[in-house]
Design an enzyme around this catalytic site. Structure first.
Site, PDB file in Angstrom:
ATOM      1  N   CYS A 149       0.811  -1.227   0.000  1.00 14.97           N
ATOM      2  CA  CYS A 149       0.000   0.000   0.000  1.00 14.97           C
ATOM      3  C   CYS A 149       0.842   1.274   0.000  1.00 14.97           C
ATOM      4  CB  CYS A 149      -0.974  -0.011   1.169  1.00 14.97           C
ATOM      5  SG  CYS A 149      -0.221   0.073   2.817  1.00 14.97           S
TER       6      CYS A 149
ATOM      7  N   HIS B 186      -2.586   1.303   6.929  1.00 10.75           N
ATOM      8  CA  HIS B 186      -2.956   1.216   5.510  1.00 10.75           C
ATOM      9  C   HIS B 186      -3.103   2.629   4.948  1.00 10.75           C
ATOM     10  CE1 HIS B 186      -4.269  -0.921   1.950  1.00 10.75           C
ATOM     11  NE2 HIS B 186      -5.270  -0.065   1.811  1.00 10.75           N
TER      12      HIS B 186
ATOM     13  N   HIS C 228      -5.649   1.946  -4.373  1.00  9.52           N
ATOM     14  CA  HIS C 228      -4.784   1.395  -3.320  1.00  9.52           C
ATOM     15  C   HIS C 228      -4.396  -0.040  -3.648  1.00  9.52           C
ATOM     16  CE1 HIS C 228      -7.845  -0.964  -0.664  1.00  9.52           C
ATOM     17  NE2 HIS C 228      -8.304  -0.900  -1.887  1.00  9.52           N
TER      18      HIS C 228
END
Length: 355
Positions: free
Chosen positions: A269, A317, A329
């Site tokens: 990510c 994240h 993402h």
């Protein structure tokens, strides 16, 4: 450290450099035996929704461990670069000390050739008043030069001691970083292995239902976020750099998630977001937690395309906002870089790399 040991310590550090500045390879870790949470999935008492939540939790923990791994790797790279700089400084310092000692030796040899008498005594014995006066000035200049040389030699030796000590500390930090990387990798491997085992124990029809449950949960969360009025005032345009970052990130859609990856074939990510902003000539921290800690924060209502949305309470994240309530993402292992709703996960906050 005594000065007479500086050269030996420096040579040791130079030899160690070849090994310790090599690319870090985290040690392989055996796949751990799944704990109770992993083995209980086969029990009929667990619903498929509970299994989904358990798998999601495992991947989130793997994401947090990935951040720890990436941060340790980044710090090791910086410390290795610093050791390279310090090693050069040590070599330069040794060369300078050798030069100053040669100059001091030349002066000593010159005095020996003059009978071992200091310059002042030699002038007194010359019997020539003019030569005496001229010699006095030259002697003073020589004394000042000698004093300056000795001061410079002392400073060079102190600098060498400092460089050697700093290099030793950086070597210790590299070793500590390697230990952190190995620990993080073991955690990542364990969480991913447990999640994969949970999924593998499901029948084909259950895996299809599990995927649908994931989509339904994401849609429900996104709908709740939109109904809260979160997008009411979000209509700002991306900056020029933000447009470049968005263009890079969206061009990676379809590439697989691989933990620790920074492209070009796969990403995790924060690998995706950091590389997207690097493409926009705005380097940012490598990990989502460091992006949250160090980048300027903006309110959700002030969000614009290119901004980074940080998720979960531990900032484990990150996704890039691309407009219309969506992010791009790299979700987790087993998934590809994709577009999804910005409200599908718990939002911690928003940061802007080019504020």
């Amino acid at each position: 450290m005594n000065r007479r040991h500086c050269a030996a310590a420096a040579i040791t550090l130079v030899c160690a450099l070849a090994l310790l500045t090599a690319p870090v390879q985290a040690m392989a870790a055996p796949v751990p035996v799944p704990g109770p949470a992993a083995t209980s999935s086969a029990s009929p008492k667990k619903t498929l929704e509970e299994v989904r939540e358990e798998i999601d939790t495992l991947y989130r923990k793997a994401g947090a461990a990935t951040d720890a791994y990436n941060l340790a790797e980044e710090q090791s790279e910086k410390q290795s670069a610093e050791i390279v700089r310090l090693t050069k400084s040590i070599a330069d310092g040794q060369a300078r000390i050798a030069e100053l000692k040669n100059r001091a030796g030349a002066q000593a040899r010159e005095q020996y050739r003059n009978g071992g008498l200091p310059p002042g005594a030699q002038l007194m014995l010359s019997g020539d008043p003019d030569l005496f006066m001229d010699g006095i000035n030259q002697a003073r200049q020589g004394q000042q030069a000698t004093k300056g040389m000795l001061t410079e030699l002392e400073q060079a030796q102190e600098d060498l001691e400092t460089y050697t000590k700093d290099a030793g500390l950086n070597l210790e930090k590299i070793e500590a970083g390697r230990a952190k990387q190995a620990k993080a990798k073991k955690s990542i491997d364990g969480q991913i292995a447990a999640a994969e085992k949970l999924e593998s124990q499901l029948a084909k029809e259950e895996r299809a239902r599990l995927l649908q449950l994931e989509k339904d949960a994401a849609s429900t969360a996104q709908a709740a976020w939109l109904s809260s009025g979160a997008l009411k005032d979000i209509d700002r345009e991306a900056s020029a750099a933000g447009k470049q970052a968005v263009a890079f990130a969206t061009a990676q859609i379809g590439k697989p998630y691989v933990w620790g990856a920074e492209g070009p074939g796969s990403y995790d990510c924060s690998g995706l977001t950091s590389q997207a902003w690097a493409a926009a000539k705005r380097p940012i921290p490598r990990t989502s937690q460091e992006q949250w800690r160090l980048l300027p924060r903006v309110a959700i209502e002030d969000m614009r395309p290119g901004d980074l949305i940080i998720y979960h309470s531990d900032a484990s994240h990150v996704g890039m906002y691309v407009g219309d309530g969506s992010i791009v993402h790299a979700p987790r292992p087993g998934r590809d870089v994709t577009l999804t709703g910005a409200g599908t996960m718990q939002i911690l906050g928003v940061v802007r790399p080019d504020k």
